[in-house]
Enzyme design. Structure first.
Site, PDB file in Angstrom:
ATOM      1  N   PRO A   2     114.901  67.770  41.991  1.00 49.88           N
ATOM      2  CA  PRO A   2     114.125  68.657  42.861  1.00 49.88           C
ATOM      3  C   PRO A   2     113.569  69.835  42.066  1.00 49.88           C
ATOM      4  O   PRO A   2     114.285  70.444  41.283  1.00 49.88           O
ATOM      5  CB  PRO A   2     115.153  69.139  43.888  1.00 49.88           C
ATOM      6  CG  PRO A   2     116.275  68.168  43.816  1.00 49.88           C
ATOM      7  CD  PRO A   2     116.297  67.668  42.402  1.00 49.88           C
ATOM      8  N   GLU A   3     112.280  70.102  42.238  1.00 46.96           N
ATOM      9  CA  GLU A   3     111.657  71.251  41.572  1.00 46.96           C
ATOM     10  C   GLU A   3     111.387  72.343  42.611  1.00 46.96           C
ATOM     11  O   GLU A   3     111.740  72.196  43.771  1.00 46.96           O
ATOM     12  CB  GLU A   3     110.384  70.789  40.855  1.00 46.96           C
ATOM     13  CG  GLU A   3     110.721  69.762  39.761  1.00 46.96           C
ATOM     14  CD  GLU A   3     109.653  69.690  38.682  1.00 46.96           C
ATOM     15  OE1 GLU A   3     108.928  70.670  38.482  1.00 46.96           O
ATOM     16  OE2 GLU A   3     109.575  68.646  38.023  1.00 46.96           O
ATOM     17  N   LYS A  69     114.707  77.528  41.272  1.00 43.37           N
ATOM     18  CA  LYS A  69     115.226  76.328  41.947  1.00 43.37           C
ATOM     19  C   LYS A  69     116.583  76.572  42.596  1.00 43.37           C
ATOM     20  O   LYS A  69     117.285  75.623  42.939  1.00 43.37           O
ATOM     21  CB  LYS A  69     115.319  75.178  40.946  1.00 43.37           C
ATOM     22  CG  LYS A  69     113.972  74.806  40.351  1.00 43.37           C
ATOM     23  CD  LYS A  69     114.119  73.639  39.417  1.00 43.37           C
ATOM     24  CE  LYS A  69     113.153  73.742  38.265  1.00 43.37           C
ATOM     25  NZ  LYS A  69     113.419  72.731  37.243  1.00 43.37           N
ATOM     26  N   HIS A 111     127.791  60.027  50.272  1.00 43.84           N
ATOM     27  CA  HIS A 111     127.987  60.980  49.175  1.00 43.84           C
ATOM     28  C   HIS A 111     127.964  62.430  49.653  1.00 43.84           C
ATOM     29  O   HIS A 111     127.522  63.315  48.941  1.00 43.84           O
ATOM     30  CB  HIS A 111     126.937  60.749  48.084  1.00 43.84           C
ATOM     31  CG  HIS A 111     127.091  59.419  47.409  1.00 43.84           C
ATOM     32  ND1 HIS A 111     127.925  59.232  46.334  1.00 43.84           N
ATOM     33  CD2 HIS A 111     126.560  58.216  47.681  1.00 43.84           C
ATOM     34  CE1 HIS A 111     127.882  57.964  45.960  1.00 43.84           C
ATOM     35  NE2 HIS A 111     127.063  57.324  46.764  1.00 43.84           N
ATOM     36  N   ARG A 130     124.666  62.116  42.577  1.00 46.10           N
ATOM     37  CA  ARG A 130     125.088  62.170  41.168  1.00 46.10           C
ATOM     38  C   ARG A 130     126.008  63.347  40.850  1.00 46.10           C
ATOM     39  O   ARG A 130     126.491  63.468  39.730  1.00 46.10           O
ATOM     40  CB  ARG A 130     123.845  62.161  40.274  1.00 46.10           C
ATOM     41  CG  ARG A 130     123.071  60.844  40.476  1.00 46.10           C
ATOM     42  CD  ARG A 130     121.861  60.770  39.614  1.00 46.10           C
ATOM     43  NE  ARG A 130     122.196  60.752  38.199  1.00 46.10           N
ATOM     44  CZ  ARG A 130     121.290  60.780  37.235  1.00 46.10           C
ATOM     45  NH1 ARG A 130     120.001  60.853  37.542  1.00 46.10           N
ATOM     46  NH2 ARG A 130     121.663  60.749  35.970  1.00 46.10           N
ATOM     47  N   ARG A 280     111.384  66.210  27.450  1.00 45.59           N
ATOM     48  CA  ARG A 280     111.049  65.579  28.722  1.00 45.59           C
ATOM     49  C   ARG A 280     109.835  64.677  28.571  1.00 45.59           C
ATOM     50  O   ARG A 280     108.937  64.937  27.765  1.00 45.59           O
ATOM     51  CB  ARG A 280     110.762  66.652  29.796  1.00 45.59           C
ATOM     52  CG  ARG A 280     111.923  67.598  30.043  1.00 45.59           C
ATOM     53  CD  ARG A 280     113.146  66.885  30.591  1.00 45.59           C
ATOM     54  NE  ARG A 280     112.856  66.191  31.828  1.00 45.59           N
ATOM     55  CZ  ARG A 280     112.874  66.757  33.042  1.00 45.59           C
ATOM     56  NH1 ARG A 280     113.167  68.028  33.170  1.00 45.59           N
ATOM     57  NH2 ARG A 280     112.604  66.042  34.116  1.00 45.59           N
TER      58      ARG A 280
END
Ligand SMILES: [Zn+2]
Length: 290
Positions: A2-3, A69, A111, A130, A280
């Protein structure tokens, strides 16, 4: 991952559902409980689970803000403010539901890791497939070193001047422009995807060294960053990787990308070059971007 636009959406989606709510308790998943008892920092950072629970139970959620963020929950107890700082990591998501099953997306039901119980009977649930995300309790915002080091929000007055000043530092001259804009001490919240899109919009090759980008191009690039982040917010964020908003829905900014994740350039139709820059995966067009 997520940005900024995705985190902004989480903030906007959550705020009306939780502000004014009193926290009556917290429960943790087995994975968090086991991780923490083994001395790991599984999702709950900085404190043990009992301390986290004790510190936030009985407080009212007074505000929810975003900084880069990070989400910042302002809590209040007997007129004292205190905070939870949260980062979504690679795949974190928040939901407000009556029961876990109402989340509606099986992966996020399975999760779930932190459930904050609200006086209305609803649940504020943090799910994370994750487990790279975090919730950190702090008494004072000044204690959040990771937030204090961030450049001003790109939409704020002064952010552009701050960025121009940072780029003049000798630290950046030999570095690529892409690496510089992705550093949160230069620009707040410009992650990989939006950096690629902004460089494309400003027609700058991401390999170009900072010292070889003129002042007018630097200004143009900052305007492009603000533009793509605003577009990202407008179109609900992008759903590359596993972002989901508070309603469990995906964003659709990815359909508007001109360069990121594409085979052909959205501007000229030529081939897109893919290369790792600043660790990246970077996409750009050698025809459009010089
Ligand atoms: Zn092109």
């Amino acid at each position: 991952m997520p940005e900024l636009p995705e985190v902004e959406h989480v903030k906007r989606g959550l705020s009306p559902k939780i502000i004014g709510e009193l926290i009556t308790g917290v429960t943790f998943s087995e994975k968090v409980t086991i991780g923490k008892s083994a001395g790991k920092q599984t999702i709950i950072k900085g404190t043990d689970l009992e301390t986290f629970q004790r510190n936030i139970t009985g407080s009212t959620i007074k505000a929810l803000d975003r900084r880069s963020k990070y989400l910042i929950f302002t809590l209040e107890n007997e007129l004292q403010e205190h905070f939870i700082i949260s980062h979504l990591g690679m795949s974190g998501a928040y939901f407000v539901v009556d029961q876990l099953e109402d989340i509606g997306v099986p992966n996020y039901i399975n999760h779930w890791h932190v459930t904050i119980h609200l006086q209305s009977g609803r649940l504020l649930v943090y799910s994370d497939i994750r487990r790279f995300g975090e919730l950190r309790y702090i008494e004072r915002l000044e204690d959040a070193a990771q937030i204090m080091a961030i450049a001003p929000e790109p939409f704020d007055d002064g952010a552009s001047d701050y960025y121009l000043t940072q780029l003049k530092s000798s630290r950046w001259q030999e570095k690529t422009i892409k690496e510089a804009i992705m550093n949160h001490s230069v620009v707040s919240g410009c992650g990989n995807i939006y950096a690629c899109e902004a460089l494309h919009l400003a027609k700058i090759n991401p390999n170009r060294k900072v010292k070889r980008v003129t002042k007018s191009k630097r200004i143009e690039l900052f305007q492009a960053i603000v533009h793509v982040l605003n577009e990202g917010i407008k179109y609900g964020g992008s759903s590359i990787s596993s972002y989901r908003n508070v309603e469990g829905k995906e964003g659709y900014m990815q359909t508007r990308f001109k360069i990121y994740g594409r085979k052909t350039c959205g501007t000229c139709g030529g081939p897109v070059t893919a290369k790792v820059i600043a660790t990246r995966n970077t996409h750009y067009c050698t025809h459009c971007q010089k």
